[in-house]
Scaffold this active site. Sequence first.
Site, mmCIF file in Angstrom:
data_model
loop_
_atom_site.group_PDB
_atom_site.id
_atom_site.type_symbol
_atom_site.label_atom_id
_atom_site.label_comp_id
_atom_site.label_asym_id
_atom_site.label_seq_id
_atom_site.Cartn_x
_atom_site.Cartn_y
_atom_site.Cartn_z
ATOM 1 N N HIS A 178 0.854 -1.187 0.000
ATOM 2 C CA HIS A 178 0.000 0.000 0.000
ATOM 3 C C HIS A 178 0.891 1.238 0.000
ATOM 4 O O HIS A 178 2.031 1.206 0.477
ATOM 5 C CB HIS A 178 -0.892 0.016 1.235
ATOM 6 C CG HIS A 178 -1.971 -1.014 1.211
ATOM 7 N ND1 HIS A 178 -3.110 -0.902 1.992
ATOM 8 C CD2 HIS A 178 -2.107 -2.174 0.523
ATOM 9 C CE1 HIS A 178 -3.890 -1.937 1.776
ATOM 10 N NE2 HIS A 178 -3.300 -2.733 0.889
ATOM 11 N N GLU A 228 0.954 3.896 1.814
ATOM 12 C CA GLU A 228 1.441 4.332 3.123
ATOM 13 C C GLU A 228 2.600 3.459 3.619
ATOM 14 O O GLU A 228 3.587 3.972 4.139
ATOM 15 C CB GLU A 228 0.310 4.285 4.168
ATOM 16 C CG GLU A 228 -0.881 5.148 3.817
ATOM 17 C CD GLU A 228 -2.001 4.389 3.118
ATOM 18 O OE1 GLU A 228 -3.171 4.662 3.423
ATOM 19 O OE2 GLU A 228 -1.705 3.520 2.259
ATOM 20 N N CYS A 283 -2.379 -0.020 7.403
ATOM 21 C CA CYS A 283 -1.648 1.236 7.248
ATOM 22 C C CYS A 283 -1.830 2.154 8.458
ATOM 23 O O CYS A 283 -0.898 2.846 8.860
ATOM 24 C CB CYS A 283 -2.073 1.935 5.967
ATOM 25 S SG CYS A 283 -1.643 0.976 4.487
ATOM 26 N N CYS A 316 -6.203 2.098 5.764
ATOM 27 C CA CYS A 316 -6.849 0.848 6.163
ATOM 28 C C CYS A 316 -6.309 0.410 7.531
ATOM 29 O O CYS A 316 -5.418 1.061 8.089
ATOM 30 C CB CYS A 316 -6.564 -0.222 5.105
ATOM 31 S SG CYS A 316 -4.838 -0.797 5.108
#
Length: 195
Positions: free
Chosen positions: A95, A97, A128, A125
């Site tokens: 992801h 992040e 993250c 999410c």
Amino acid sequence: MSDDDFSENLPAANDVSDVVGVSKVGAAPLACPFEKRFPSQLARDDAFFMSLAYNQAIDAWREDEVPIGCVIELGGEVIASAHNSVEGAHDPTAHAEILAITQAAARIGDWRLENATLYVTKEPCPMCSGATLMSRVKRVCYAVPDPKMGCLGGATNLSELARVNHRVEITAGGVMEEECRELLQGFFKGKRTKE
């Protein structure tokens, strides 16, 4: 679509692979109709850094990834930038992040990102959000709230758990929210239309 839910009207769970960036063999990526932004270097405010995160999200779209971008700022300078790379890396943890946090830690030579601000185009999410806490990021600024999976105010707020040893300051929505929502909605709409 509702203002609070960019993913409204997504197909049933068994059809999700068709809309979250999984390319069919030989299929060309969906062309991105959105243009990158070129913010003035004179005002290094939230809108400036979110514009850079937005540009990362456009790069993600162009690679057929869910268009989420992230930059990390420390002392007025960008120390990391990334976008989702889950499909290309075949890595569910790739992801924006997570990738940016890893870059930032390497850049400053410390896993503690104290005094850093993480800018991301969609609310983090659970994974993250946890990474922002573990890396000791001072502040998270996200554009689009995520009431289903967001864990810094949307579905829940990990930073407010009673026993956590670090809390992050949160700027939720408002900074380029409309532009980032339109980018996400456009991507998913295009994926559904392409089917």
